[in-house]
Each structure stands twice: as structure tokens, then as C-alpha cells.
Design a protein around this motif. Structure first.
Motif, PDB file in Angstrom:
ATOM      1  N   LYS A 102       0.592  -1.093  -0.157  1.00  0.00           N
ATOM      2  CA  LYS A 102       0.165   0.213  -0.128  1.00  0.00           C
ATOM      3  C   LYS A 102       0.995   1.037  -0.064  1.00  0.00           C
ATOM      4  O   LYS A 102       0.741   2.297  -0.826  1.00  0.00           O
ATOM      5  CB  LYS A 102      -0.920   0.130   1.293  1.00  0.00           C
ATOM      6  N   SER A 103       1.742   1.238   0.880  1.00  0.00           N
ATOM      7  CA  SER A 103       2.791   2.446   1.095  1.00  0.00           C
ATOM      8  C   SER A 103       3.534   2.868  -0.237  1.00  0.00           C
ATOM      9  O   SER A 103       3.766   3.705  -0.698  1.00  0.00           O
ATOM     10  CB  SER A 103       3.673   2.142   2.345  1.00  0.00           C
ATOM     11  N   THR A 104       3.880   1.510  -0.886  1.00  0.00           N
ATOM     12  CA  THR A 104       4.621   1.563  -2.211  1.00  0.00           C
ATOM     13  C   THR A 104       3.663   2.125  -3.229  1.00  0.00           C
ATOM     14  O   THR A 104       4.388   3.031  -3.942  1.00  0.00           O
ATOM     15  CB  THR A 104       5.316   0.008  -2.616  1.00  0.00           C
ATOM     16  N   GLY A 123       2.265   7.854   9.471  1.00  0.00           N
ATOM     17  CA  GLY A 123       1.885   7.871  11.011  1.00  0.00           C
ATOM     18  C   GLY A 123       2.827   6.466  11.435  1.00  0.00           C
ATOM     19  O   GLY A 123       2.943   6.433  12.612  1.00  0.00           O
ATOM     20  N   GLU A 124       3.325   5.823  10.486  1.00  0.00           N
ATOM     21  CA  GLU A 124       3.965   4.651  10.833  1.00  0.00           C
ATOM     22  C   GLU A 124       5.348   4.546  10.582  1.00  0.00           C
ATOM     23  O   GLU A 124       5.971   4.076  11.368  1.00  0.00           O
ATOM     24  CB  GLU A 124       3.467   3.485   9.970  1.00  0.00           C
ATOM     25  N   GLU A 125       6.046   5.426   9.623  1.00  0.00           N
ATOM     26  CA  GLU A 125       7.148   5.425   9.356  1.00  0.00           C
ATOM     27  C   GLU A 125       7.882   6.708   9.413  1.00  0.00           C
ATOM     28  O   GLU A 125       7.203   7.718   9.526  1.00  0.00           O
ATOM     29  CB  GLU A 125       7.368   4.784   7.814  1.00  0.00           C
ATOM     30  N   ALA A 126       9.282   6.768   9.826  1.00  0.00           N
ATOM     31  CA  ALA A 126       9.851   8.144  10.020  1.00  0.00           C
ATOM     32  C   ALA A 126      10.247   8.639   8.610  1.00  0.00           C
ATOM     33  O   ALA A 126      10.139   7.873   7.508  1.00  0.00           O
ATOM     34  CB  ALA A 126      11.103   7.936  10.936  1.00  0.00           C
ATOM     35  N   ILE A 133      -2.784   9.751   3.721  1.00  0.00           N
ATOM     36  CA  ILE A 133      -2.693   9.594   5.305  1.00  0.00           C
ATOM     37  C   ILE A 133      -2.292   8.020   5.348  1.00  0.00           C
ATOM     38  O   ILE A 133      -3.194   7.131   5.187  1.00  0.00           O
ATOM     39  CB  ILE A 133      -3.863  10.065   5.955  1.00  0.00           C
ATOM     40  N   ASP A 134      -1.027   7.806   5.831  1.00  0.00           N
ATOM     41  CA  ASP A 134      -0.716   6.304   6.102  1.00  0.00           C
ATOM     42  C   ASP A 134      -0.283   6.031   7.589  1.00  0.00           C
ATOM     43  O   ASP A 134       0.753   6.327   7.834  1.00  0.00           O
ATOM     44  CB  ASP A 134       0.404   6.102   5.061  1.00  0.00           C
ATOM     45  N   SER A 135      -1.192   5.481   8.257  1.00  0.00           N
ATOM     46  CA  SER A 135      -2.509   4.855   8.065  1.00  0.00           C
ATOM     47  C   SER A 135      -3.535   5.629   8.953  1.00  0.00           C
ATOM     48  O   SER A 135      -3.153   6.159  10.056  1.00  0.00           O
ATOM     49  CB  SER A 135      -2.443   3.394   8.378  1.00  0.00           C
TER      50      SER A 135
HETATM   51 MG    MG Z   1       2.997   0.859   4.933  1.00  0.00          MG
END
Ligand code: MG
Ligand code: TYD
Length: 470
Positions: free
Chosen positions: A100-102, A123-126, A170-172
Motif C-alpha cells: 500500500k505504501s509503495t 504515521g507509521e514510518e519516519a 494519510i498512511d494509516s
Molecule cells: Mg505501509
């Protein structure tokens, strides 16, 4: 004194209770029941607020065609119905690690490169992790604006400054939290509150917002189902861990079709579009091996092609084995009984195994015909035509009955490159004409069995188990 008007409402399904309890009896979820003041009486001495009068509009009038922003990724634009609609909110669901992020960083980069303001909030990764991924995908030069944030109020305040963004990712949604609600991020109330705030922002500003949603083990987007009702479109990104293919489907779309799929391939350099998926799916299959069939099914409202495999082998047991994975045991027994009673297929001395590939579970009776074709094909060692899909319900009399949503099945089969459909006779002959598929209408199971048997050869040392007289 008991509080007047306080009710307890399940935040997942909306069931109402008089008192709090840990588990919702209606949907079975735990810890979703929260107190809501349903009917607060007006404070004494203060008159209730008068409603504001607004103008009503006629149905006819100037309609602005929903302005769309194509991503320039054809497989994605097909699923959204031609691009992201201004002011709309899209929920993208999918298993963790599916891509999804990709997909979204690639989408954001494509739009940013086309000169639109695209913002990616993780919101999940820096930020460094998102940068690293973008670098690996060769997108580091794209003018996407990044942030690692989880507070919805801060995000909305930031988005309101500067030029109007066209796309906000907006992830996620499960990592977001809003000040207005004091429960932990990821809880139903928080997810719903955060989604509401972001939807309000999208409608006011006209930016297209994409929310990423995680999926629970049973394939539903985690958090309240109400989020699905609140957004304009719900897409799911699906795939099998061991395969490189990813399928993007619209589950709901207020501005476009829901029967289109987008096919991608996960490569070392990110997601690659598969513009002609038929070849890939065909090369995936055990082409031409006896007992393999492609069933054109419907999952909920979505068409889905599934491979079914049957193995019929002489049994050394007194009571032969009947094993089925991914389909209904009693439907298998019924199909075997009809084959035996009406088509002269003797299976008493054979073990029967039936498997639905990919770990899928098929519920519909429309798989009867495909299952029967696979069984007979394995029994007589005759491969079925690899460019054909099968579907149809078998009645106890041996007739093949029409099934629902035939046009959707045919459309999906045509989309995936199949050329023929072996299916029931249609009473009105509709649907098949515009799909481009050649239709082999099967009025009764006997004719299908005779067709397959005519092409088969018995294995060495066996007598032919199918009568050739009918
Ligand atoms: Mg992701
Ligand atoms: P990701 O987009 O982080 O998944 P999600 O956001 O849905 O959780 O994708 C993670 C997976 O994709 C990971 O297992 C590695 C794989 N991948 C590739 O194979 N190639 C790539 O170029 C990238 C970026 C990821």
C-alpha cells in the motif's frame, strides 16, 4: 440517580444498549461499546437553538462534472474511474506488507512530477524511512512533501497553510488520533473521529484524500465499518504472499465503477503495472493438466476467477476418500451423486480430492459446473481447454441452471484474457453478447461429461469409467 438519556452504542455496528458491556452481542466485537449522550435535555432557562434557514435547490440546474485528477498510472485510474475526484476521500485497505505504501508513494510522486501539490503523511514510518523507499524506487527527485505525524489537528492546520494541496495521503488511519476524543489511537472511536476530521477537511478544501486502512485476519478493514460508509470510495489491494501479483479492486465507489480491477506486479523497483494480465495469469496456471479448471466466480459483489483442481484416483480403501479444501463437502457429495446417477460416471472405487487454489473459500453453488468438469477431466485424463472459464449450478435432475451476475463473470473473464465460457443456457441470451466471449451453453451435465470424455484417454491398465453410450 441514573443519568437520563445516556445510552451505550457499539462503535463498530451501532447497536444500542442500556448499560455498558464488554462484548457487543450484535457484531461480536469486544470493547467497542461507548457511552453517548443520545438525548441531552436542553439546559433550563436557555431556549433551544433555532434552526438556520437555508435555500432549497431544484434538481435541474448547472452540474459541475466531478473534476478528476488522473494519477497517470493506468491501472489505478481504471479502478478509481478516471482519477481522484476533487474533495473526495478514498480508503485503501490491504494486508500488511502487500504494498500500500509503495503504491501510494508512487502515486504521490507521479502527481508531484505532473506539477500538482502532493503531500504524504506517514504515521507509521519516519521521514527517513519514507525517503529511503522513495530512493530505492528512483523517485527521490519528485517534489512530494513529507511528514511523519499522527495528530489530526496538527495535520489539518498544516494542510490549511500554503497552496491548496491536490492530493493528501494519510498512511494509516489507524495511527491517527484527534484531541477531541480521549481514547488511544487505533481504537474504533479514535479511528472514526480522525476519519471524520479528515473527511471534513477534504470536503472543505477540495483536496483528494487517501486514507490507508489495515485489514484484519478475516479480510475486513480494521476499525469501524462505519469508516467505509463515511468515505466516497473503498479500494482493496490484494495479493498472495508467495506471488508477485497484486490486484487493486474498488469495493465501493461513489464516482466510478466497482467491477474494474487494476493489476500490478511487485518488483525490486516497486510496483509495475501489468497492462495485459491475462498472459501472466495464464502462465501461472497448470496449463493443460487434467483436473484443472478456471471457475468464474463472484465474491460478494466482486467477480473473481479461481482455479479449481480435482484429483480422482483409484482407491485402495474400502470407503474411498472424499477430501475437499475451499469448497463445501456436501456440495461435492451432491455433484458426485448427480454424476453417478445421471451421467454414468462411476466413482465408487475412486478417491476424490478437490482443491481451490490460493486458499480461497468458495461459497456459491455456481461452482458446481466447474467442480464437475474438473472431476471428470481428472477421471478420464482429459485436459480442459485452457482458454475457457466454467460456471453454473447443477440441479439434482442433472440440469445446469443459470446463475446470478453472468455479465460480471463474463466481463472479468474477458478482462483476464479468456476466450470461452462454458455456462448454462441463458433464458434471455443476454449478457454474453457484449462480453466478446464465445459461449458454450451446456443444457445438462450429461452433454458436458460426454464432451470431456470424448477427448480423454483411460490411463494404462484401467477400464474406462465413463459410459460412452449416451
Ligand atoms: Mg505501509
Ligand atoms: P509496503 O508498501 O511497505 O506495504 P504496506 O504499506 O502495504 O504494508 O511494501 C512492503 C513490501 O513490499 C515489502 O515486503 C517489500 C516489498 N517491496 C518490494 O518488493 N520492492 C520494492 O521496491 C518495495 C518498495 C517494496
Amino acid at each position: 440517580m441514573a443519568k437520563r438519556g445516556a445510552t451505550y452504542i457499539c462503535q463498530n455496528c451501532g447497536a444500542v444498549y442500556n448499560r455498558w458491556q464488554g462484548k457487543c452481542d450484535s457484531c461480536g466485537e469486544w470493547n467497542t461499546i461507548a457511552e453517548e449522550n443520545a438525548a441531552a435535555p436542553p439546559l433550563p432557562g436557555r431556549p433551544a437553538r433555532k434552526g438556520r434557514v437555508f435555500a432549497l435547490e431544484p434538481l435541474t440546474g448547472e452540474t459541475l462534472d466531478a473534476p478528476r485528477l488522473p494519477a497517470g498510472i493506468a491501472e489505478l485510474d481504471r479502478v478509481t474511474g478516471g482519477g481522484f475526484v476533487k474533495g473526495s476521500v478514498l480508503l485503501l485497505g490491504g494486508d500488511p506488507g502487500i504494498g500500500k505504501s509503495t503504491l501510494l508513494i508512487q502515486t504521490a510522486a507521479a502527481l508531484a512530477n505532473a506539477g500538482h501539490r502532493a503531500i504524504y503523511i506517514s504515521g507509521e514510518e519516519a521521514v527517513a524511512q519514507v525517503r529511503l523507499r522513495a530512493e530505492r524506487l528512483g523517485l527521490a527527485a519528485a517534489p512530494v512533501e513529507l511528514a511523519s505525524e499522527t495528530s489530526v489537528e496538527d495535520i489539518v492546520a498544516t494542510l490549511r497553510t500554503g497552496a491548496q494541496p491536490r492530493l493528501v495521503i494519510i498512511d494509516s488511519i489507524q495511527t491517527m488520533w484527534t484531541d477531541g476524543i480521549d481514547s488511544a489511537p487505533g481504537t474504533v472511536t479514535q479511528v472514526r473521529g480522525s476519519a471524520q476530521a479528515l473527511i471534513r477537511y477534504a470536503k472543505q478544501s477540495g483536496a483528494a484524500v487517501i486514507l490507508v486502512g489495515h485489514v484484519t485476519k478475516d479480510g475486513q478493514i480494521a476499525g469501524p465499518r462505519v469508516v467505509e460508509h463515511m468515505v466516497d470510495a473503498v479500494m482493496s489491494f490484494e495479493g498472495e504472499g508467495s506471488h508477485q501479483f497484486r490486484i487493486l479492486r474498488a469495493v465501493k465507489n461513489r464516482f466510478g465503477p466497482t467491477d474494474e480491477i487494476g493489476v500490478f506486479e511487485m518488483t525490486g523497483g516497486g510496483l509495475r503495472q501489468v497492462l495485459n494480465p491475462s498472459e501472466l495469469f495464464l502462465s501461472e496456471r497448470d496449463l493443460g493438466s487434467p483436473g484443472t479448471v478456471v471457475f468464474a466466480g463472484i465474491e460478494g459483489t466482486r467477480p473473481l476467477l479461481v482455479e479449481m483442481q480435482a484429483l480422482v484416483a483409484p482407491s485402495s480403501l474400502g470407503t474411498p476418500r472424499r477430501a475437499v479444501v475451499g469448497w463445501d463437502q456436501s456440495r461435492l457429495s451432491m455433484v458426485l451423486a448427480v454424476l453417478e446417477a445421471h451421467c454414468g460416471v462411476k466413482l465408487g472405487g475412486y478417491d476424490v480430492y478437490l482443491n481451490v487454489a490460493g486458499g480461497l473459500r468458495i461459497q456459491e453453488p455456481a461452482a458446481d459446473l466447474a467442480a464437475a468438469a474438473a472431476l471428470v477431466s481428472s477421471l478420464v485424463h482429459a485436459s480442459l481447454p485452457p482458454d475457457a472459464v466454467y460456471f453454473g449450478e447443477i440441479s439434482l435432475s442433472g440440469a445446469v441452471r443459470p446463475v446470478a451476475q453472468t455479465p460480471a463473470r463474463l466481463k472479468e473473464a474477458a478482462k483476464l484474457g479468456f476466450a470461452r465460457a462454458v455456462m448454462p443456457e441463458m433464458p434471455r441470451g443476454d449478457g454474453a453478447a457484449d462480453s466478446g466471449l464465445t459461449v458454450d451453453a451446456v443444457p445438462a451435465l450429461t452433454s458436458l461429461v460426454a464432451d470431456i470424455a470424448a477427448r480423454g484417454r483411460p490411463a494404462r491398465g484401467e477400464t474406462r469409467p465413463v459410459r460412452q453410450d449416451g
